[in-house]
Structure formats: structure tokens, C-alpha cells
Design a protein around this motif. Structure first.
Motif, PDB file in Angstrom:
ATOM      1  N   LEU A  95      -8.462   4.429  -8.526  1.00 14.54           N
ATOM      2  CA  LEU A  95      -6.826   4.797  -8.346  1.00 14.54           C
ATOM      3  C   LEU A  95      -6.279   5.550  -9.296  1.00 14.54           C
ATOM      4  N   GLU A  96      -6.780   5.158 -10.342  1.00 19.06           N
ATOM      5  CA  GLU A  96      -6.313   5.883 -11.652  1.00 19.06           C
ATOM      6  C   GLU A  96      -6.765   7.428 -11.702  1.00 19.06           C
ATOM      7  N   ASN A  97      -7.931   7.514 -11.274  1.00 19.41           N
ATOM      8  CA  ASN A  97      -8.286   8.939 -11.284  1.00 19.41           C
ATOM      9  C   ASN A  97      -7.680   9.787 -10.105  1.00 19.41           C
ATOM     10  N   LEU A  98      -7.655   9.178  -9.278  1.00 19.46           N
ATOM     11  CA  LEU A  98      -6.752   9.763  -8.073  1.00 19.46           C
ATOM     12  C   LEU A  98      -5.473  10.360  -8.411  1.00 19.46           C
ATOM     13  N   TYR A  99      -4.737   9.615  -9.061  1.00 15.37           N
ATOM     14  CA  TYR A  99      -3.571   9.844  -9.482  1.00 15.37           C
ATOM     15  C   TYR A  99      -3.159  10.627 -10.690  1.00 15.37           C
ATOM     16  N   ASP A 100      -4.352  10.752 -11.571  1.00 22.20           N
ATOM     17  CA  ASP A 100      -4.744  11.298 -12.892  1.00 22.20           C
ATOM     18  C   ASP A 100      -4.583  12.682 -12.382  1.00 22.20           C
ATOM     19  N   THR A 101      -5.202  13.177 -11.212  1.00 20.91           N
ATOM     20  CA  THR A 101      -5.922  14.407 -10.675  1.00 20.91           C
ATOM     21  C   THR A 101      -5.072  15.107  -9.627  1.00 20.91           C
ATOM     22  N   ILE A 102      -4.101  14.290  -9.002  1.00 15.51           N
ATOM     23  CA  ILE A 102      -3.635  14.535  -7.723  1.00 15.51           C
ATOM     24  C   ILE A 102      -2.786  15.759  -7.597  1.00 15.51           C
ATOM     25  N   GLU A 103      -2.165  16.033  -8.709  1.00 15.62           N
ATOM     26  CA  GLU A 103      -1.241  17.469  -8.727  1.00 15.62           C
ATOM     27  C   GLU A 103      -2.171  18.555  -8.628  1.00 15.62           C
ATOM     28  N   HIS A 104      -3.549  18.535  -8.965  1.00 10.94           N
ATOM     29  CA  HIS A 104      -4.549  19.713  -9.074  1.00 10.94           C
ATOM     30  C   HIS A 104      -5.737  19.477  -8.109  1.00 10.94           C
ATOM     31  N   THR A 105      -5.510  18.607  -7.277  1.00  9.30           N
ATOM     32  CA  THR A 105      -6.577  18.402  -6.175  1.00  9.30           C
ATOM     33  C   THR A 105      -6.235  19.012  -4.908  1.00  9.30           C
ATOM     34  N   PRO A 106      -7.296  19.148  -4.010  1.00 12.36           N
ATOM     35  CA  PRO A 106      -6.866  19.708  -2.749  1.00 12.36           C
ATOM     36  C   PRO A 106      -6.257  18.942  -1.699  1.00 12.36           C
ATOM     37  N   GLY A 143       0.739  -1.227  -0.005  1.00 10.13           N
ATOM     38  CA  GLY A 143       0.084  -0.135   0.082  1.00 10.13           C
ATOM     39  C   GLY A 143       0.762   1.335  -0.012  1.00 10.13           C
ATOM     40  N   VAL A 144       0.309   2.342   0.472  1.00  8.93           N
ATOM     41  CA  VAL A 144       0.903   3.678   0.449  1.00  8.93           C
ATOM     42  C   VAL A 144       1.196   3.762   2.071  1.00  8.93           C
ATOM     43  N   PRO A 145       2.542   4.080   2.592  1.00 15.67           N
ATOM     44  CA  PRO A 145       2.914   4.154   3.841  1.00 15.67           C
ATOM     45  C   PRO A 145       2.325   5.393   4.562  1.00 15.67           C
ATOM     46  N   GLY A 146       1.457   5.231   5.495  1.00  6.27           N
ATOM     47  CA  GLY A 146       1.047   6.308   6.174  1.00  6.27           C
ATOM     48  C   GLY A 146      -0.391   6.622   5.747  1.00  6.27           C
ATOM     49  N   VAL A 147      -1.100   5.736   4.902  1.00  9.57           N
ATOM     50  CA  VAL A 147      -2.403   5.828   4.571  1.00  9.57           C
ATOM     51  C   VAL A 147      -3.226   4.845   5.232  1.00  9.57           C
ATOM     52  N   GLY A 148      -4.217   5.063   5.839  1.00  6.55           N
ATOM     53  CA  GLY A 148      -4.929   4.212   6.715  1.00  6.55           C
ATOM     54  C   GLY A 148      -6.180   3.629   6.169  1.00  6.55           C
ATOM     55  N   PRO A 149      -6.919   3.033   6.552  1.00 10.66           N
ATOM     56  CA  PRO A 149      -8.316   2.661   6.074  1.00 10.66           C
ATOM     57  C   PRO A 149      -9.393   3.628   5.791  1.00 10.66           C
ATOM     58  N   LYS A 150      -9.352   4.557   6.781  1.00 12.32           N
ATOM     59  CA  LYS A 150     -10.734   5.619   6.807  1.00 12.32           C
ATOM     60  C   LYS A 150     -10.144   6.619   5.534  1.00 12.32           C
ATOM     61  N   THR A 151      -8.824   6.901   5.597  1.00 11.33           N
ATOM     62  CA  THR A 151      -8.325   7.742   4.454  1.00 11.33           C
ATOM     63  C   THR A 151      -8.312   6.977   3.072  1.00 11.33           C
ATOM     64  N   ALA A 152      -8.188   5.908   2.919  1.00 15.83           N
ATOM     65  CA  ALA A 152      -8.268   5.247   1.763  1.00 15.83           C
ATOM     66  C   ALA A 152      -9.694   5.204   1.022  1.00 15.83           C
ATOM     67  N   ILE A 153     -10.604   5.018   2.065  1.00 12.35           N
ATOM     68  CA  ILE A 153     -11.891   4.872   1.552  1.00 12.35           C
ATOM     69  C   ILE A 153     -12.433   6.045   1.257  1.00 12.35           C
ATOM     70  N   SER A 154     -12.055   7.158   1.968  1.00 10.39           N
ATOM     71  CA  SER A 154     -12.285   8.445   1.461  1.00 10.39           C
ATOM     72  C   SER A 154     -12.168   8.916   0.197  1.00 10.39           C
ATOM     73  N   LEU A 155     -10.655   8.615  -0.050  1.00 14.84           N
ATOM     74  CA  LEU A 155      -9.927   8.827  -1.043  1.00 14.84           C
ATOM     75  C   LEU A 155     -10.790   8.494  -2.462  1.00 14.84           C
ATOM     76  N   ILE A 156     -11.008   6.888  -2.363  1.00 16.70           N
ATOM     77  CA  ILE A 156     -11.775   6.284  -3.413  1.00 16.70           C
ATOM     78  C   ILE A 156     -13.188   6.775  -3.525  1.00 16.70           C
ATOM     79  N   ALA A 157     -13.762   7.053  -2.424  1.00 15.23           N
ATOM     80  CA  ALA A 157     -15.196   7.615  -2.486  1.00 15.23           C
ATOM     81  C   ALA A 157     -15.201   8.917  -3.419  1.00 15.23           C
ATOM     82  N   LYS A 158     -14.299   9.657  -2.967  1.00 15.59           N
ATOM     83  CA  LYS A 158     -14.088  11.039  -3.669  1.00 15.59           C
ATOM     84  C   LYS A 158     -13.717  11.006  -5.312  1.00 15.59           C
ATOM     85  N   TYR A 159     -12.773  10.010  -5.500  1.00 16.79           N
ATOM     86  CA  TYR A 159     -12.034  10.265  -6.909  1.00 16.79           C
ATOM     87  C   TYR A 159     -12.561   9.041  -7.631  1.00 16.79           C
ATOM     88  N   GLY A 160     -13.111   7.926  -6.923  1.00 21.51           N
ATOM     89  CA  GLY A 160     -13.553   6.852  -7.812  1.00 21.51           C
ATOM     90  C   GLY A 160     -12.851   5.754  -7.936  1.00 21.51           C
TER      91      GLY A 160
END
Length: 199
Positions: free
Chosen positions: A135-146, A116-133
Motif C-alpha cells: 500500500l505504501e509503495n502504491l501511494y508513494d508512486t501514484i502521481e507518477h503511475t498509469p 477501504g477505498v470507496p469504489g475499489v473492489g476485490p479484483k482491482t485491489a488484488i491487481s494493484l497490490i500485485a503490481k505495486y507490492g
């Protein structure tokens, strides 16, 4: 696999066969992959599939044809939770079963050697995927996200690990196993031999 567990497998297979169950295995594939492949075949044929397991990874296989029965230990005993798509969504922040693969890709799983990603726990992981849909979309937009600051740094530093973990955490659904669903109907158990072997 731990040696003491490996030593038990031949006996487990023998007893399973004596009880009338079919043993399905394929060199180079894990048990999850066999389950995933058989579940996919059920879906293709329109047959209902019920998976009884203690492994939460199987939740990614849940769909309109596949239901997972997962034991849950709690004070006073163990209950079995029945996971269909609605129950998965209820327990995992509205996510779909397939999105659980990306959650694990972020949070990792020590029991399965998924970093996984060191320092990322279950709650953060769920919230990120809920937000970005995805993993690919998360990393495609990460430089322009909050997701700035430490979290963004962790995600960027762990990008290769996240995608590697996604691959590790995805159950194969097309393992080359040479059997049909009709080959797997339980046979008549040889109870006398089983009892003799177990005494």
C-alpha cells in the motif's frame, strides 16, 4: 457486538472449559489478536500451528509454521480449504499472506467495519497490490503511475481511509496475554457435566 451474541459467550466459555479447552482472552483485544499472538509464539518456538476458523482475516497469519483451515460453502455441502503460502498465492493472484492486509485496506470489509477505498473492489485491489507490492509503495508512486483517471481519483480521495483500514485490518501478534503455549494443552473433558448442561 450484538447483544444476543454477547449473552451466549459466557455459556460458550463454560462449555469449552468443561470440554478441556483453555479459554484465552485479554481486555481490549479481539479473538483474532489472541490467535495472531499464539501463532507468532508458535513460529518463534518452531512449533507448527493449525488455525481452524471461518474468518478469512486469519489468512494473513499463514507462513512456514502456520496453516489455516477455512470452511467454504458450496452447492452440496461445505468443504475445508487448507491454506498454506502456496494456496494463498494460488487463490489471490500470487500475493503473499501479508499482502492480503493491503488488499483489504483497499477493498474494505463491511462485516468488519473496514471502510477501504470507496469504489475499489476485490479484483482491482488484488491487481494493484500485485503490481505495486505494498500500500505504501502504491501511494508513494501514484502521481507518477498509469493509474490515471477515475481510479487514481478514487485512490487519492480514499488515501486516509486506506491507511486507516490497513491499521484496522492488521491482526496484532504481540497481545499481552499471560500464558505459555504449554499452558494451553487440552485437559480431560468432563463429558457428564457437559451433557447435563446441554440437555
Amino acid at each position: 457486538m450484538p447483544e444476543d451474541l454477547a449473552l451466549q459467550l459466557p455459556y460458550a466459555k463454560e462449555v469449552s472449559e468443561l470440554l478441556g479447552f483453555k479459554v484465552v482472552e485479554k481486555q481490549g483485544f479481539e479473538g483474532d489478536d489472541i490467535l495472531g499472538t499464539l501463532a507468532a509464539r508458535c513460529m518463534e518456538s518452531g512449533d507448527e500451528c493449525f488455525i481452524y476458523t471461518g474468518d478469512k482475516d486469519a489468512l494473513q497469519l499463514v507462513n512456514d509454521w502456520v496453516t489455516v483451515y477455512l470452511p467454504h460453502t458450496k452447492p452440496g455441502g461445505t468443504e475445508t480449504i487448507v491454506y498454506d503460502k502456496d494456496r494463498v498465492a494460488a487463490d489471490f493472484g500470487g500475493l503473499t499472506p501479508r499482502q492480503l492486509i493491503d488488499v483489504k485496506a483497499l477493498q474494505g470489509d463491511n462485516s468488519d467495519n473496514i471502510p477501504g477505498v470507496p469504489g475499489v473492489g476485490p479484483k482491482t485491489a488484488i491487481s494493484l497490490i500485485a503490481k505495486y507490492g505494498t500500500l505504501e509503495n502504491l501511494y508513494d508512486t501514484i502521481e507518477h503511475t498509469p493509474e490515471k483517471g477515475k481510479l487514481q481519483d478514487k485512490l487519492m480521495e480514499g488515501k486516509n481511509s486506506a491507511f486507516f483500514s490497513q491499521t484496522l485490518g492488521t491482526i496484532c501478534t504481540d497481545a499481552p496475554i499471560g500464558c505459555n503455549l504449554s499452558d494451553l494443552y487440552p485437559g480431560v473433558p468432563d463429558r457428564d457435566v457437559v451433557l447435563e448442561d446441554l440437555t
